[in-house]
Scaffold this motif. Structure first.
Motif, PDB file in Angstrom:
ATOM      1  N   ALA A 113     -26.570 -16.656 -30.619  1.00 47.59           N
ATOM      2  CA  ALA A 113     -25.717 -16.156 -29.533  1.00 47.59           C
ATOM      3  C   ALA A 113     -26.253 -16.547 -28.157  1.00 47.59           C
ATOM      4  N   THR A 114     -27.534 -16.862 -28.066  1.00 43.03           N
ATOM      5  CA  THR A 114     -28.059 -17.305 -26.776  1.00 43.03           C
ATOM      6  C   THR A 114     -27.498 -18.665 -26.390  1.00 43.03           C
ATOM      7  N   ARG A 115     -26.981 -19.393 -27.390  1.00 41.14           N
ATOM      8  CA  ARG A 115     -26.422 -20.724 -27.151  1.00 41.14           C
ATOM      9  C   ARG A 115     -24.907 -20.766 -27.251  1.00 41.14           C
ATOM     10  N   ARG A 116     -24.306 -19.682 -27.716  1.00 38.63           N
ATOM     11  CA  ARG A 116     -22.856 -19.645 -27.936  1.00 38.63           C
ATOM     12  C   ARG A 116     -22.269 -18.419 -27.238  1.00 38.63           C
ATOM     13  N   PRO A 117     -21.687 -18.604 -26.061  1.00 35.16           N
ATOM     14  CA  PRO A 117     -21.177 -17.471 -25.289  1.00 35.16           C
ATOM     15  C   PRO A 117     -20.148 -16.614 -26.040  1.00 35.16           C
ATOM     16  N   GLU A 118     -19.286 -17.225 -26.836  1.00 32.65           N
ATOM     17  CA  GLU A 118     -18.284 -16.439 -27.558  1.00 32.65           C
ATOM     18  C   GLU A 118     -18.935 -15.541 -28.602  1.00 32.65           C
ATOM     19  N   LEU A 119     -19.929 -16.063 -29.289  1.00 35.80           N
ATOM     20  CA  LEU A 119     -20.663 -15.258 -30.265  1.00 35.80           C
ATOM     21  C   LEU A 119     -21.430 -14.151 -29.547  1.00 35.80           C
ATOM     22  N   ARG A 120     -22.015 -14.474 -28.411  1.00 38.52           N
ATOM     23  CA  ARG A 120     -22.736 -13.476 -27.620  1.00 38.52           C
ATOM     24  C   ARG A 120     -21.803 -12.340 -27.222  1.00 38.52           C
ATOM     25  N   THR A 121     -20.613 -12.685 -26.782  1.00 38.73           N
ATOM     26  CA  THR A 121     -19.632 -11.665 -26.391  1.00 38.73           C
ATOM     27  C   THR A 121     -19.285 -10.762 -27.569  1.00 38.73           C
ATOM     28  N   GLN A 122     -19.046 -11.367 -28.720  1.00 40.41           N
ATOM     29  CA  GLN A 122     -18.695 -10.596 -29.916  1.00 40.41           C
ATOM     30  C   GLN A 122     -19.845  -9.685 -30.341  1.00 40.41           C
ATOM     31  N   LEU A 123     -21.063 -10.222 -30.418  1.00 38.50           N
ATOM     32  CA  LEU A 123     -22.205  -9.420 -30.828  1.00 38.50           C
ATOM     33  C   LEU A 123     -22.483  -8.295 -29.839  1.00 38.50           C
ATOM     34  N   THR A 124     -22.377  -8.605 -28.563  1.00 37.77           N
ATOM     35  CA  THR A 124     -22.589  -7.576 -27.545  1.00 37.77           C
ATOM     36  C   THR A 124     -21.595  -6.435 -27.724  1.00 37.77           C
ATOM     37  N   LYS A 125     -20.349  -6.777 -27.948  1.00 37.18           N
ATOM     38  CA  LYS A 125     -19.318  -5.758 -28.134  1.00 37.18           C
ATOM     39  C   LYS A 125     -19.612  -4.872 -29.347  1.00 37.18           C
ATOM     40  N   VAL A 126     -19.950  -5.489 -30.458  1.00 37.40           N
ATOM     41  CA  VAL A 126     -20.199  -4.725 -31.692  1.00 37.40           C
ATOM     42  C   VAL A 126     -21.476  -3.901 -31.583  1.00 37.40           C
ATOM     43  N   LEU A 127     -22.553  -4.511 -31.080  1.00 41.00           N
ATOM     44  CA  LEU A 127     -23.811  -3.783 -30.952  1.00 41.00           C
ATOM     45  C   LEU A 127     -23.705  -2.666 -29.930  1.00 41.00           C
ATOM     46  N   ARG A 128     -22.973  -2.897 -28.840  1.00 40.36           N
ATOM     47  CA  ARG A 128     -22.765  -1.857 -27.826  1.00 40.36           C
ATOM     48  C   ARG A 128     -21.991  -0.687 -28.426  1.00 40.36           C
ATOM     49  N   ALA A 129     -20.947  -0.969 -29.182  1.00 39.77           N
ATOM     50  CA  ALA A 129     -20.160   0.102 -29.809  1.00 39.77           C
ATOM     51  C   ALA A 129     -21.022   0.901 -30.779  1.00 39.77           C
ATOM     52  N   ASP A 130     -21.873   0.215 -31.543  1.00 34.35           N
ATOM     53  CA  ASP A 130     -22.752   0.894 -32.497  1.00 34.35           C
ATOM     54  C   ASP A 130     -23.768   1.769 -31.766  1.00 34.35           C
ATOM     55  N   LEU A 131     -24.372   1.246 -30.717  1.00 38.23           N
ATOM     56  CA  LEU A 131     -25.343   2.022 -29.953  1.00 38.23           C
ATOM     57  C   LEU A 131     -24.665   3.223 -29.297  1.00 38.23           C
TER      58      LEU A 131
END
Length: 191
Positions: A113-131
């Motif tokens: 995700a550090t190299r793929r902005p779309e993946l970073r956005t998706q992971l951030t959204k999911v991890l933020r919701a979980d936290l």
């Protein structure tokens, strides 16, 4: 695109194994097909490109890491206390250890995700919701501590499990349960 949901799930599970063992660079359609034991070219019938595969692998990891329905309700029955937090953290660590491949796959996705902005956005959204969900659950259940307590526990357990899975023995062979108890006792206030 092919529509067989069982085959798609099997391909995603194979992709998680490839990701955990070979890293993101090793995650190719050919590697997924080989791991799943299907004819070469099968994965490309289910995923339009590598970005879509990575995205759906992330979704599948979170499905596999989600606790069984009702298990959290059972775990939360005792009176809120620091000791209950210790037990919940230990249960979480055991669940992650049972899904070690998923957890390592998630770390690989984070690096990718550090190299793929779309993946970073998706992971951030999911991890933020979980936290956010964990913070709400902790506070609303009356557990000792506040939102920052949960965040510190999250940071600590993430790092502890990363070490445990990638460099076992780093912590002088201390038992994971003992380390979790130490972390909780230093972060969570007395009730």
């Amino acid at each position: 695109m092919a529509r067989n949901p069982e085959r798609r799930t099997a391909l995603l599970d194979a992709a998680i194994e490839v990701l955990a063992e070979e890293g993101a660079r090793g995650l190719t359609f050919r590697a997924v097909d080989a791991r799943a034991g299907v004819p070469t070219g099968t994965s490309s019938n289910y995923f339009t490109d590598r970005d879509q595969l990575l995205s759906q692998v992330g979704d599948r990891i979170f499905v596999r890491l989600t606790p069984e329905p009702g298990s959290l309700d059972t775990a939360m029955r005792p009176e809120p206390s620091r000791q209950l937090v210790v037990e919940l953290m230990r249960r979480l660590a055991r669940r992650m250890a049972a899904e070690r491949t998923c957890y390592l796959g998630l770390f690989e996705l984070r690096l990718e995700a550090t190299r793929r902005p779309e993946l970073r956005t998706q992971l951030t959204k999911v991890l933020r919701a979980d936290l956010d969900h964990n913070v709400r659950l902790h506070v609303e259940s009356g557990m000792p501590g506040d939102a920052d307590t949960v965040r510190l526990l999250y940071f600590s357990l993430t790092g502890l499990l990363f070490d445990h899975f990638t460099v076992p023995g780093l912590h002088d062979d201390r038992d994971l349960d003992e380390l979790i108890e130490t972390v909780v006792s230093r972060i969570v206030p007395e009730a």
